[in-house]
Each structure stands twice: as structure tokens, then as C-alpha cells.
Design an enzyme around this catalytic site. Sequence first.
Site, short mmCIF file in Angstrom:
data_model
loop_
_atom_site.label_atom_id
_atom_site.label_comp_id
_atom_site.label_asym_id
_atom_site.label_seq_id
_atom_site.Cartn_x
_atom_site.Cartn_y
_atom_site.Cartn_z
N CYS A 57 0.87 -1.17 0.00
CA CYS A 57 0.00 0.00 0.00
C CYS A 57 0.91 1.23 0.00
CB CYS A 57 -0.85 -0.04 1.27
SG CYS A 57 -1.89 1.41 1.53
N CYS B 91 -0.58 3.54 -6.51
CA CYS B 91 -1.52 3.03 -5.50
C CYS B 91 -1.83 1.61 -5.92
CB CYS B 91 -2.80 3.87 -5.48
SG CYS B 91 -4.16 3.12 -4.53
N1 DGL Z 1 -3.95 0.64 -1.89
C1 DGL Z 1 -3.58 1.82 -1.25
C2 DGL Z 1 -2.37 2.51 -1.82
O1 DGL Z 1 -1.56 1.83 -2.41
C3 DGL Z 1 -4.52 2.59 -0.40
C4 DGL Z 1 -5.66 3.21 -1.08
C5 DGL Z 1 -6.60 3.82 -0.06
O2 DGL Z 1 -6.99 3.12 0.86
O3 DGL Z 1 -6.91 5.00 -0.22
O4 DGL Z 1 -2.18 3.68 -1.70
#
Ligand code: DGL
Length: 256
Positions: A73, A183
Site C-alpha cells: 500500500c 496506489c
Molecule cells: N492501496 C492503497 C495505496 O496503495 C490505499 C488506497 C486507499 O486506501 O486510499 O495507496
Amino acid sequence: MNNSPIGMLDSGIGGLSVWKEVKRLLPNESIVYFGDGKNCPYGGRPADEIRGFVVEAVERLLERGAKLIVLACNTATAAAVEYLRDNYDIPFVGMEPAVKPAALTSKSGVVGILATKCSLEGDLFQKTAAKYSDKVNILTAVGESFVEIVEKSQEETAEALEKVRIVVEPLVEAGVDKIVLGCTHYPFLEANMRKVIGDRDVEIIDPAHAVAERVRFLLNENDIAAEESHVADYEFISAATEDYVEKLLKKSSVIG
Ligand code: DGL
């Protein structure tokens, strides 16, 4: 040698795009995946609040015996990786904003970075971007609603395509020839991005494979890789309800 699992965490489903690459590259490694689900999306929240969620996730993964943890993440990485490295003994792998490969290969001299608000405002991205800003023009955009679309498994709807068009078309019109997925939810919308891009010459860069390579390197360097004969198993846990764990299981079986 160490047959304990690798831990992975994300605000929800998105980190499965990294889980898939780690599983493919390291088929004998068990993985326990924490998809928060309760506090998702992280992206618009303040960094210290996100850090609190990440620490809880890390504690859950450590209870499961995680020997190394992947912050699958970008937002969690931006908010917490330094804190985790300072306060825990195991290795952490974070998501790097893939500005470097984009900047070094761009021919148009314009690259686009798609990420959450928290990631784009974080030091990690700001510092990386500053390093390459004399080589290329870096355009950034938040994938508004992208995380929610992926969480609801609505990637194949007309509405999803429209949301992607609103974000991606201006970047393409501004001349980007590289779009970095900053993301881990966004790779699930890559097919929509390709539809918007059409036959224009734009490469989409997903850092998931490079992250899996980094995991392999650190396992070997710390002498904690699983035995070759070890049969991997995959576990899913969450801060949300059992239904959310079912959702993670279902998505992982579709992609992995
Ligand atoms: N999958 C996440 C990232 O890589 C988080 C997205 C979120 O929860 O806003 O930033």
C-alpha cells in the site's frame, strides 16, 4: 531458512496486486495478507491516523509469525514505513513511487503519477519527484473514486470507465508517455486505462514486480527464505467482518 509466512498489508483489496506478484515469484513462501477493510480508504486521511491503522495491522501479522512485512500500500508506506523500521526488528518492504523508471525511459519528457492524496503529499514522493524534476515534467493526479470502485468490484462498469477517463485523459492530452501506478488498487483498473489511452503511445508502469524482487533479495540477505520443499499456504485476515475476508479470498482466487 525460515518457513514462517511473509506478512502483507493494505487498506483493503488493492495489495492483492502485489500479493499476486510475490506469490508468483516466490511460490514456496507462505503469505498472510491483512486487508483492513474497516478503515478503507486510507488515501484522504491524515498520516498519523493511517500510521495507527498500520501499526495495528503489523501487530496482527506479527501474532501470525510474520518474518518480513510488505506494505502493499503506497499510502501506508508514505505514512508509516520509517516509523516501522525504527520500532520493529523485522525487515519491511514498502511501495516505492516508480518515478525513476518512468523518468529514465520517457521520450516525451512528461510523466504522470497516479496516487492517493496522502501518498502525493508524503515526503517519500516529494523527495523522489524532486530528484527527477530537472529531467522530466512530472504531472500528478489522484485517482478519484478508484479505490472505492475496486473495493466494490465494479471495475467493469461504464461508470468505472468514465471515472478513469476523467483522470487519465488530461494526462495523455498533456503529453505523458508513462503513467506510474502509485496506489496498489489502481492496477485493477488498468484495462480501463488502456481503453482510454487507445492507440496513443503511453506505457503504464506498475511497480509490483520490482517489489516482489526486493522481497526475494531481503529474504536471502537476512537468511529467512523458506526451504525449497516448503509447501506454501495463503491466509487472509482483516479488521472488518468475516464477509470481508471472504471477499479477499474470492478476489485472490480470481487473480492468483
Ligand atoms: N492501496 C492503497 C495505496 O496503495 C490505499 C488506497 C486507499 O486506501 O486510499 O495507496
